[in-house]
Design a protein around this motif. Structure first.
Motif, PDB file in Angstrom:
ATOM      1  N   ASP A   5       8.740  34.265 -21.657  1.00  0.00           N
ATOM      2  CA  ASP A   5       8.913  33.187 -20.675  1.00  0.00           C
ATOM      3  C   ASP A   5       9.443  33.800 -19.386  1.00  0.00           C
ATOM      4  O   ASP A   5      10.602  34.227 -19.317  1.00  0.00           O
ATOM      5  N   CYS A  15       3.327  24.515 -16.113  1.00  0.00           N
ATOM      6  CA  CYS A  15       4.433  24.303 -17.046  1.00  0.00           C
ATOM      7  C   CYS A  15       4.087  23.200 -18.040  1.00  0.00           C
ATOM      8  O   CYS A  15       3.240  22.350 -17.761  1.00  0.00           O
ATOM      9  N   PRO A  16       4.751  23.174 -19.193  1.00  0.00           N
ATOM     10  CA  PRO A  16       4.434  22.165 -20.211  1.00  0.00           C
ATOM     11  C   PRO A  16       4.542  20.731 -19.698  1.00  0.00           C
ATOM     12  O   PRO A  16       3.718  19.889 -20.069  1.00  0.00           O
ATOM     13  N   HIS A  17       5.532  20.446 -18.860  1.00  0.00           N
ATOM     14  CA  HIS A  17       5.712  19.051 -18.440  1.00  0.00           C
ATOM     15  C   HIS A  17       4.544  18.545 -17.594  1.00  0.00           C
ATOM     16  O   HIS A  17       4.240  17.362 -17.613  1.00  0.00           O
ATOM     17  N   SER A  66       8.091  27.921 -18.843  1.00  0.00           N
ATOM     18  CA  SER A  66       8.897  26.697 -18.968  1.00  0.00           C
ATOM     19  C   SER A  66       9.441  26.163 -17.651  1.00  0.00           C
ATOM     20  O   SER A  66       9.571  24.954 -17.470  1.00  0.00           O
ATOM     21  N   HIS A 119      12.540  26.549 -17.035  1.00  0.00           N
ATOM     22  CA  HIS A 119      13.767  26.006 -17.602  1.00  0.00           C
ATOM     23  C   HIS A 119      14.813  25.949 -16.494  1.00  0.00           C
ATOM     24  O   HIS A 119      15.292  26.972 -16.023  1.00  0.00           O
ATOM     25  N   SER A 131      14.616  21.074 -18.623  1.00  0.00           N
ATOM     26  CA  SER A 131      15.005  22.124 -19.571  1.00  0.00           C
ATOM     27  C   SER A 131      14.054  22.087 -20.769  1.00  0.00           C
ATOM     28  O   SER A 131      14.054  21.127 -21.524  1.00  0.00           O
ATOM     29  N   SER A 132      13.257  23.144 -20.913  1.00  0.00           N
ATOM     30  CA  SER A 132      12.300  23.149 -22.025  1.00  0.00           C
ATOM     31  C   SER A 132      12.098  24.537 -22.622  1.00  0.00           C
ATOM     32  O   SER A 132      11.095  24.779 -23.291  1.00  0.00           O
ATOM     33  N   LEU A 133      13.039  25.437 -22.393  1.00  0.00           N
ATOM     34  CA  LEU A 133      12.911  26.800 -22.903  1.00  0.00           C
ATOM     35  C   LEU A 133      12.641  26.822 -24.405  1.00  0.00           C
ATOM     36  O   LEU A 133      11.824  27.598 -24.894  1.00  0.00           O
ATOM     37  N   ARG A 164       8.661  24.943 -25.510  1.00  0.00           N
ATOM     38  CA  ARG A 164       7.351  25.256 -24.942  1.00  0.00           C
ATOM     39  C   ARG A 164       6.268  25.359 -26.018  1.00  0.00           C
ATOM     40  O   ARG A 164       5.156  24.832 -25.855  1.00  0.00           O
ATOM     41  N   SER A 213      16.740  16.087 -21.999  1.00  0.00           N
ATOM     42  CA  SER A 213      15.327  16.447 -22.012  1.00  0.00           C
ATOM     43  C   SER A 213      14.462  15.192 -22.009  1.00  0.00           C
ATOM     44  O   SER A 213      14.736  14.244 -22.744  1.00  0.00           O
TER      45      SER A 213
END
Length: 453
Positions: free
Chosen positions: A61, A268-270, A315, A317, A340-342, A345, A415
């Motif tokens: 990451d 990023c995932p979001h 992420s 993050h 915050s998604s460390l 993912r 989150s």
């Protein structure tokens, strides 16, 4: 040639070119050979993944804001690397801002290294920063081992890391090209944002996501990407666009890459999981910059991953204390922007990727091999290959779970994914052959390395 001390094997092992049964032999923390499933030399420790689990490369990451020293109450190396280990991430690259001092001078890097020492469960590398007036520090930071440099084209959110102008970039980018260093760019220009914000009521509490979304228009990203392509062409500096959210910038990126411009991009995932239409009023846990955009935009980002226009998924993050998210009054204008998604993912991405026909080989490429390449550590990280570090994640792709905040290991359990049903559970994580996470526990002492080029 030393005999292997450890063999990790599974029925589904994700190597560079295949997924299938294999035994991976580990000698002194490195992968010494990859053999048939049955090949386990006498006297080796054997770790065998369950038949329904996948043995994948440890994830990398390259976009993590650890914030220590100076803002360790936001996040620190101990908590961040625990979250990383729990998420199958074996290497993180720390961003140069939000810590005090920022990593924009050699002294700032030394402070960062001292802060990280003895606290890390996984391996950590570091970005340096480009800010107005620090071109003279870039060679010193590069020689000290940073993996590249980060800049902002718009206010970063913290005053100690000011954004750069085109004039500043024209001073820094030739020096980065001379060094062979990559410039990673928060690509939003202030002009379109200022124009959009001028249409809103100053000082008013804004509780609706739609108003915030309008305040960070796609034009800010689109124009920034165009600028960075032009400057990369002119200076020969390699450029990487971080956290791309505007699908409107994709044709420009696609054309530039086809023409040989030295440019890559991440998302990023979001941006790939959520859609703006479903974000409730006051739900400031969803705020990030650039923002989560509409469903149609999201699907275009997925298409760009499919065709390679977007190279990787990281992420970003970016934690903060919960009160900085302003849950009351739920003000999107003033709340801190960051998700915050460390730790999340892998399950978040797998949940959505498999719906669209992608495989775990794609996941390993987006979240391991390509980030390792960006950071210049691909000869050691990001893939199961002979000579690489013995970094693995054992992943159960079939089990689903509803995210409870109590599962989170980073410092503040805030989150937008809390309550979401996700697919895939990280069972075990290994860094250089050492188990750092297993079934919710963290065996052993922190032994991560501070990686420097």
């Amino acid at each position: 040639m030393h005999a292997p001390e450890l063999v990790i094997r599974g029925r589904r092992v994700v190597t560079e070119n295949s997924v299938g049964p294999a035994s991976v032999h580990v000698t002194r923390g490195y992968i010494s050979s990859i053999s048939i499933f049955e090949d386990v030399p006498a006297g080796c420790e054997l770790i065998e993944a369950a038949p329904d689990s996948i043995v994948m490369p440890g994830l990398v990451d390259t976009h993590v804001h650890v914030n220590e020293p100076g803002r360790t109450d936001w996040e620190g190396f101990a908590t961040a690397t625990r979250a990383a280990a729990a998420g199958g991430v074996t290497t993180i690259v720390d961003m140069p801002l939000n810590s005090i001092p920022a990593t924009t001078t050699l002294d700032g890097l030394k402070a960062k290294l001292a802060a990280a020492s003895g606290k890390c469960l996984v391996d950590v590398a570091f970005w340096g920063g480009v800010v107005p007036g620090n071109t003279g520090e870039l060679a010193k930071l590069w020689e000290a081992g940073v993996v590249g440099f980060k800049c902002f084209l718009v206010h970063s959110g913290v005053d100690e890391f000011p954004n750069v102008t085109e004039e500043d970039l024209r001073a820094a980018m030739p020096e980065l090209a001379r060094l062979g260093a990559t410039l990673i760019v928060h690509a939003e220009l202030p002009g379109p944002i200022e124009a959009a914000c001028g249409q809103t009521s100053e000082g008013k509490i804004e509780r609706t996501y739609e108003v915030f979304l309008r305040s960070r228009p796609r034009a800010a990203e689109n124009e920034a990407v165009e600028l960075m392509i032009r400057l990369s062409r002119e200076t020969g500096c390699r450029v990487h666009i971080v956290h791309l959210s505007s699908a409107e910038a994709l044709p420009t990126l696609r054309e530039a890459k086809a023409a040989g411009v030295l440019i890559t991009a991440e998302t990023c995932p979001h941006y790939l999981y959520f859609g703006a239409e479903e974000i409730p009023d006051r739900a400031t846990e969803f705020k990030c910059c650039p923002p989560i955009r509409e469903h149609e935009n999201r699907e275009e980002l997925w298409d760009a991953l499919r065709d390679g226009t977007i190279d990787m998924v990281v992420s970003d993050h970016s934690p903060c204390p919960p009160e900085m998210k302003l849950p009351e009054p739920g003000d999107f204008t003033k709340a801190w922007g960051g998700i915050s998604s460390l730790q999340l993912r892998l399950p978040v991405m797998w949940t959505e990727a498999k719906k669209r026909g992608f495989t775990l080989t794609d996941i390993a490429r987006w979240m391991g091999r390509e980030p390792a390449k960006l950071a210049g550590v691909s000869k050691r990280k990001g893939k199961i290959a002979i000579g690489n570090d013995a970094d693995f994640v054992v992943f159960d792709p079939e089990t689903e779970f509803v995210l409870d905040a109590e599962r989170l290991h980073y410092r503040h359990r805030v989150s937008p994914y809390v309550g979401e049903r996700l697919a895939g559970v990280v069972k075990e994580t290994y860094v250089r052959g050492r188990c750092v996470f297993a079934d919710g526990e963290f065996p052993g002492e922190p032994a991560g390395k501070e990686y420097r080029l």
